[in-house]
Write a protein that holds these residues in place. Structure first.
Motif, PDB file in Angstrom:
ATOM      1  N   LEU A  37       3.359  17.263   6.586  1.00  0.00           N
ATOM      2  CA  LEU A  37       4.225  16.111   6.822  1.00  0.00           C
ATOM      3  C   LEU A  37       5.264  15.971   5.715  1.00  0.00           C
ATOM      4  CD1 LEU A  37       4.680  13.597   8.681  1.00  0.00           C
ATOM      5  CD2 LEU A  37       3.247  12.327   7.072  1.00  0.00           C
ATOM      6  N   ARG A  38       4.809  16.108   4.478  1.00  0.00           N
ATOM      7  CA  ARG A  38       5.729  15.991   3.333  1.00  0.00           C
ATOM      8  C   ARG A  38       6.874  17.004   3.459  1.00  0.00           C
ATOM      9  NH1 ARG A  38       5.256  15.255  -2.653  1.00  0.00           N
ATOM     10  NH2 ARG A  38       2.988  15.061  -2.509  1.00  0.00           N
ATOM     11  N   TRP A  39       6.515  18.283   3.701  1.00  0.00           N
ATOM     12  CA  TRP A  39       7.529  19.331   3.686  1.00  0.00           C
ATOM     13  C   TRP A  39       8.386  19.339   4.946  1.00  0.00           C
ATOM     14  CZ3 TRP A  39       9.412  21.600  -0.363  1.00  0.00           C
ATOM     15  CH2 TRP A  39       8.652  21.571  -1.539  1.00  0.00           C
ATOM     16  N   THR A  40       7.837  18.873   6.031  1.00  0.00           N
ATOM     17  CA  THR A  40       8.673  18.699   7.223  1.00  0.00           C
ATOM     18  C   THR A  40       9.744  17.658   6.939  1.00  0.00           C
ATOM     19  OG1 THR A  40       6.844  19.266   8.720  1.00  0.00           O
ATOM     20  CG2 THR A  40       8.693  18.051   9.662  1.00  0.00           C
ATOM     21  N   GLY A  41       9.340  16.564   6.322  1.00  0.00           N
ATOM     22  CA  GLY A  41      10.295  15.507   5.983  1.00  0.00           C
ATOM     23  C   GLY A  41      11.338  15.963   4.987  1.00  0.00           C
ATOM     24  N   ILE A  42      10.938  16.795   4.024  1.00  0.00           N
ATOM     25  CA  ILE A  42      11.879  17.284   3.009  1.00  0.00           C
ATOM     26  C   ILE A  42      12.899  18.248   3.619  1.00  0.00           C
ATOM     27  CG2 ILE A  42      12.064  18.749   0.942  1.00  0.00           C
ATOM     28  CD1 ILE A  42       9.447  17.466  -0.033  1.00  0.00           C
ATOM     29  N   MET A  43      12.442  19.149   4.467  1.00  0.00           N
ATOM     30  CA  MET A  43      13.327  20.205   4.978  1.00  0.00           C
ATOM     31  C   MET A  43      14.102  19.795   6.223  1.00  0.00           C
ATOM     32  SD  MET A  43      12.885  22.310   2.616  1.00  0.00           S
ATOM     33  CE  MET A  43      14.154  23.401   3.264  1.00  0.00           C
ATOM     34  N   SER A  44      13.672  18.746   6.893  1.00  0.00           N
ATOM     35  CA  SER A  44      14.364  18.310   8.098  1.00  0.00           C
ATOM     36  C   SER A  44      15.837  18.031   7.816  1.00  0.00           C
ATOM     37  CB  SER A  44      13.695  17.042   8.645  1.00  0.00           C
ATOM     38  OG  SER A  44      14.417  16.528   9.739  1.00  0.00           O
ATOM     39  N   CYS A 101      16.940  25.877  11.549  1.00  0.00           N
ATOM     40  CA  CYS A 101      15.873  26.396  12.393  1.00  0.00           C
ATOM     41  C   CYS A 101      14.915  25.287  12.827  1.00  0.00           C
ATOM     42  CB  CYS A 101      15.097  27.491  11.654  1.00  0.00           C
ATOM     43  SG  CYS A 101      14.235  26.922  10.174  1.00  0.00           S
ATOM     44  N   SER A 102      14.112  25.602  13.836  1.00  0.00           N
ATOM     45  CA  SER A 102      13.084  24.669  14.293  1.00  0.00           C
ATOM     46  C   SER A 102      12.005  24.528  13.223  1.00  0.00           C
ATOM     47  CB  SER A 102      12.434  25.182  15.577  1.00  0.00           C
ATOM     48  OG  SER A 102      13.306  25.098  16.661  1.00  0.00           O
ATOM     49  N   LEU A 103      11.400  23.343  13.181  1.00  0.00           N
ATOM     50  CA  LEU A 103      10.271  23.092  12.291  1.00  0.00           C
ATOM     51  C   LEU A 103       9.080  22.657  13.128  1.00  0.00           C
ATOM     52  CD1 LEU A 103      12.007  21.048   9.422  1.00  0.00           C
ATOM     53  CD2 LEU A 103      11.465  23.495   9.441  1.00  0.00           C
ATOM     54  N   ALA A 104       7.919  23.214  12.805  1.00  0.00           N
ATOM     55  CA  ALA A 104       6.681  22.818  13.478  1.00  0.00           C
ATOM     56  C   ALA A 104       5.620  22.552  12.425  1.00  0.00           C
ATOM     57  CB  ALA A 104       6.211  23.904  14.445  1.00  0.00           C
ATOM     58  N   LEU A 152       8.666  12.028  13.583  1.00  0.00           N
ATOM     59  CA  LEU A 152       9.476  11.121  12.765  1.00  0.00           C
ATOM     60  C   LEU A 152      10.009  11.817  11.511  1.00  0.00           C
ATOM     61  CD1 LEU A 152       7.308   7.873  13.023  1.00  0.00           C
ATOM     62  CD2 LEU A 152       9.693   8.089  13.785  1.00  0.00           C
ATOM     63  N   ALA A 153       9.228  12.755  10.988  1.00  0.00           N
ATOM     64  CA  ALA A 153       9.655  13.512   9.803  1.00  0.00           C
ATOM     65  C   ALA A 153      10.712  14.543  10.139  1.00  0.00           C
ATOM     66  CB  ALA A 153       8.453  14.194   9.162  1.00  0.00           C
ATOM     67  N   GLY A 154      10.803  14.911  11.429  1.00  0.00           N
ATOM     68  CA  GLY A 154      11.828  15.853  11.843  1.00  0.00           C
ATOM     69  C   GLY A 154      11.330  17.109  12.524  1.00  0.00           C
ATOM     70  N   ALA A 155      10.040  17.209  12.804  1.00  0.00           N
ATOM     71  CA  ALA A 155       9.511  18.383  13.488  1.00  0.00           C
ATOM     72  C   ALA A 155       9.974  18.404  14.942  1.00  0.00           C
ATOM     73  CB  ALA A 155       7.991  18.393  13.428  1.00  0.00           C
TER      74      ALA A 155
END
Length: 330
Positions: free
Chosen positions: A228-235, A240-243, A259-262
């Motif tokens: 969750l932390r890194w999805t939010g940081i990189m969003s 590219c897509s994030l999962a 919500l974090a951007g995945a």
């Protein structure tokens, strides 16, 4: 009415719940059942680099041991009567594509960019919608630098990208000296997706028999926090897509990742515990939450709480508990 559709690796999926590579996705019967219960996409159980190389070497050895060897002899490798692991995997892709309408993502577990990479072409010919490369180099070699270890990621992506037009996702670990830089470089090299993070075998000790045993196999419901932390940081900082994956057991943790951007999440452990029908439960709960908050689509709230949009961006980079312990009472 809320629409749960999303886009992952450029593929349209009916909802953001993807079944992760596991024993849950190793047969046509299981794949059909997962689609029936609402899976947005399937990642097939991984084929290992060693399996591909070993069977290729065995076939070449069999051919070259014959008294007369011509280039055409190697065509025989595609006509062997006995179906090996590699051919079974390609057959699984073809049959899955014929049996279900959701995206089928092949999976290779590798540690190098060596001889196995040609196999990506066979995966593409078999009809897979995408390829997920599960890659991790355990940094135990004290004579190798961190840069040398990370170069393997770049080499694998570059080599495979040169051979196929398939969307390529890299399933990576969080154990890097500069994770954000690694992900950004992979994005710059046109990775189609980053899956955060792969779950590893962990050794444990049996203190009675004094033997090395396996740690817990299935994830816990609280293991999703790092993803969750890194999805939010990189969003919104990569194209590219994030999962997110590992520890995603509830609709709440799925919603948090969105919500974090995945673009999607991958689940397995909770399906081992509750069965494939639990996908229906998760989808209905996400639908109800969207309805309650007046969101018509995933895009309406995706990334709404990413670091780039947060009123407290420092919260994503906080690593100490001092502030939390200030008023903590036992």
């Amino acid at each position: 009415m809320p629409n749960l559709a999303s886009t992952y690796l450029g593929l349209k999926i009916s909802n953001p719940i993807i079944v992760a590579s596991s024993g849950l996705t190793d047969s046509i019967e299981k794949i059909i059942e997962l689609e029936v219960h609402g899976a947005g996409a399937i990642v097939l159980k991984s084929l290992f680099e060693e399996e591909i190389i070993m069977e290729m070497d065995e076939q070449i050895q069999n051919m070259t041991n014959r008294p007369f060897v011509y280039p055409e002899t190697f065509d025989y490798m595609n006509e062997e009567p006995e179906e090996d692991t590699v051919r079974k995997y390609l057959r699984l892709i073809r049959e899955a594509k014929a049996a279900v309408s959701i995206p089928i993502i092949a999976s290779i577990n590798c540690v190098s960019a060596q001889k196995w990479t040609y196999f990506a072409q066979e995966i593409e010919k078999a009809g897979a919608d995408a390829l997920e490369i599960n890659l991790f180099v355990l940094p135990t070699d004290m004579n190798r630098t961190g840069d040398e270890n990370e170069q393997i990621y770049y080499d694998v992506l570059k080599t495979v990208k040169e051979q196929v037009a398939l969307p390529i996702a890299l399933k990576i670990s969080p154990y890097h000296s500069n994770l954000s830089n690694l992900i950004k470089r992979l994005d710059d090299m046109n990775a189609d997706g980053i899956v955060m993070f792969n779950r590893f075998y962990s050794p444990d000790f049996d203190i009675n028999t004094l033997r090395v045993t396996s740690g817990q196999i299935l994830s816990n419901a609280d293991d999703y926090k790092n993803s969750l932390r890194w999805t939010g940081i990189m969003s919104e900082r990569v194209n590219c897509s994030l999962a997110g994956t590992t520890g995603i057991h509830t609709s709440e943790s799925i919603i948090k990742h969105l919500l974090a951007g995945a673009d999607a999440v991958q689940i397995a452990s909770i399906l081992y515990q509750n069965g494939p029908e639990y996908i229906d439960v998760l989808s209905k709960e996400i639908y109800a939450w969207m309805e309650e908050h007046n969101f018509k689509s995933i895009e309406d709230f995706k990334g709404k709480m990413s670091q780039s949009k947060s009123n407290d961006p420092a919260a994503f980079e906080r690593v100490q508990f001092m502030k939390n312990f200030r008023n903590f009472v036992l």
